[in-house]
Enzyme design. Structure first.
Site, PDB file in Angstrom:
ATOM      1  N   VAL A 112    -112.647  22.919 -74.137  1.00  0.00           N
ATOM      2  CA  VAL A 112    -112.302  23.941 -75.124  1.00  0.00           C
ATOM      3  C   VAL A 112    -111.522  25.050 -74.416  1.00  0.00           C
ATOM      4  CG1 VAL A 112    -113.179  25.626 -76.781  1.00  0.00           C
ATOM      5  CG2 VAL A 112    -114.360  23.435 -76.470  1.00  0.00           C
ATOM      6  N   LEU A 123    -109.785  33.390 -83.265  1.00  0.00           N
ATOM      7  CA  LEU A 123    -109.091  32.099 -83.304  1.00  0.00           C
ATOM      8  C   LEU A 123    -109.891  30.986 -82.627  1.00  0.00           C
ATOM      9  CD1 LEU A 123    -105.407  33.276 -82.690  1.00  0.00           C
ATOM     10  CD2 LEU A 123    -106.390  32.357 -84.807  1.00  0.00           C
ATOM     11  N   TYR A 155    -120.820  30.219 -78.353  1.00  0.00           N
ATOM     12  CA  TYR A 155    -121.258  29.024 -79.070  1.00  0.00           C
ATOM     13  C   TYR A 155    -122.526  29.286 -79.888  1.00  0.00           C
ATOM     14  CZ  TYR A 155    -117.750  26.413 -76.491  1.00  0.00           C
ATOM     15  OH  TYR A 155    -116.564  25.963 -75.981  1.00  0.00           O
TER      16      TYR A 155
END
Lengths: 175, 175
Positions: A112, A123, A155
């Site tokens: 990621v 974003l 997360y």
């Protein structure tokens, strides 16, 4: 392919609501608060220029990896997500993520990355929501990842849990 | 296919050395300390009887899963490992594991199961070593898994590390 168009808020960031109902292959976010129209586009097309991806990874300081292996990893990922800024007909890769999966029960998200210039505007969150939604659309219910300490909170805010019921992520490296 | 034949020790368990050099698709362990010869066979053949696998999972008390999804997951796993006891020409499934992978950098091991009757004899360890070796043979260097609390020590003894450099395993489940 399905398109969504959503407005930036005046602050230039996406509100969580703005991407909560996305479930297509491409999400387009239009920023019309400036004169020249800028679009943020999310895609699952895996035909990504490897040099452009390497440039993006350079920008966050990742160690370079052999492009031959990166190509193979993309080919064999279940889902490949990219995020682009489109401005005056030109598109620039500003985010990337991919997931391996057994196509049935579980998926694991890897690599990621969001261009540092585009961070802290919602974003990365939008890209992850797009990723999760794509996995949910094909009935993957167990979505996992391995988070560096500095992104655990990011997360967690997306709904990921650390060590639920004591389950531990474990790594084996060649000695 | 490559075969290895290794002896059980007199205690009926495999020593770590016995499987340290395996690198083939099939490992055969011969127990000739009893009169009727028993072999433990490891395989990467993914053509596994789903009912036999379900029986094995029942024996460790796992919740049943739709066989259609189990079939799909096996098809789309990068590596499928099974462990069999072969006795008088009849084979019984006594262990199973599978791994998803991007075929390049990383693999994640799922669904590790060993028949309770065959536990505490080094067979789970041997099956995992066979699994790791198969992944190493194709140059996968980052092998990961999610371990329930009661098996963290088992994996640690195999060389797996919990949260190296603070990396956290994280899970997202549908709410």
């Amino acid at each position: 392919m399905v398109f969504w168009k959503k407005l930036f808020t005046s602050a230039g960031s996406i509100t969580p609501d703005a991407v909560s109902d996305l479930d297509g292959e491409v999400l387009t976010v239009t920023n019309n608060t400036t004169t020249s129209e800028t679009e943020i586009v999310f895609s699952t097309d895996r035909d990504i220029d490897l040099y452009e991806l390497e440039d993006l990874c350079d920008r966050v300081g990742w160690a370079r990896r052999p492009l031959r292996k990166v190509k193979k990893a993309i080919q064999h990922s279940f889902l490949v997500v990219s995020m682009w800024e489109v401005k005056a007909g030109r598109r620039v890769l500003i985010g990337f993520a991919r997931a391996t999966s057994d196509h049935a029960f579980n998926a694991t998200i890897w690599d990621v990355v969001v261009d540092p210039k585009y961070q802290n505007r919602g974003l990365g969150k939008a890209m992850m929501q797009f990723t999760i939604q794509n996995l949910r659309n094909v009935d993957i219910s167990n979505i996992t990842l391995f988070a560096d300490p500095q992104v655990v909170e990011f997360y967690r805010r997306l709904g990921f849990m650390v060590d639920p019921e004591g389950i531990k992520g474990m790594f084996w490296y060649p000695s």
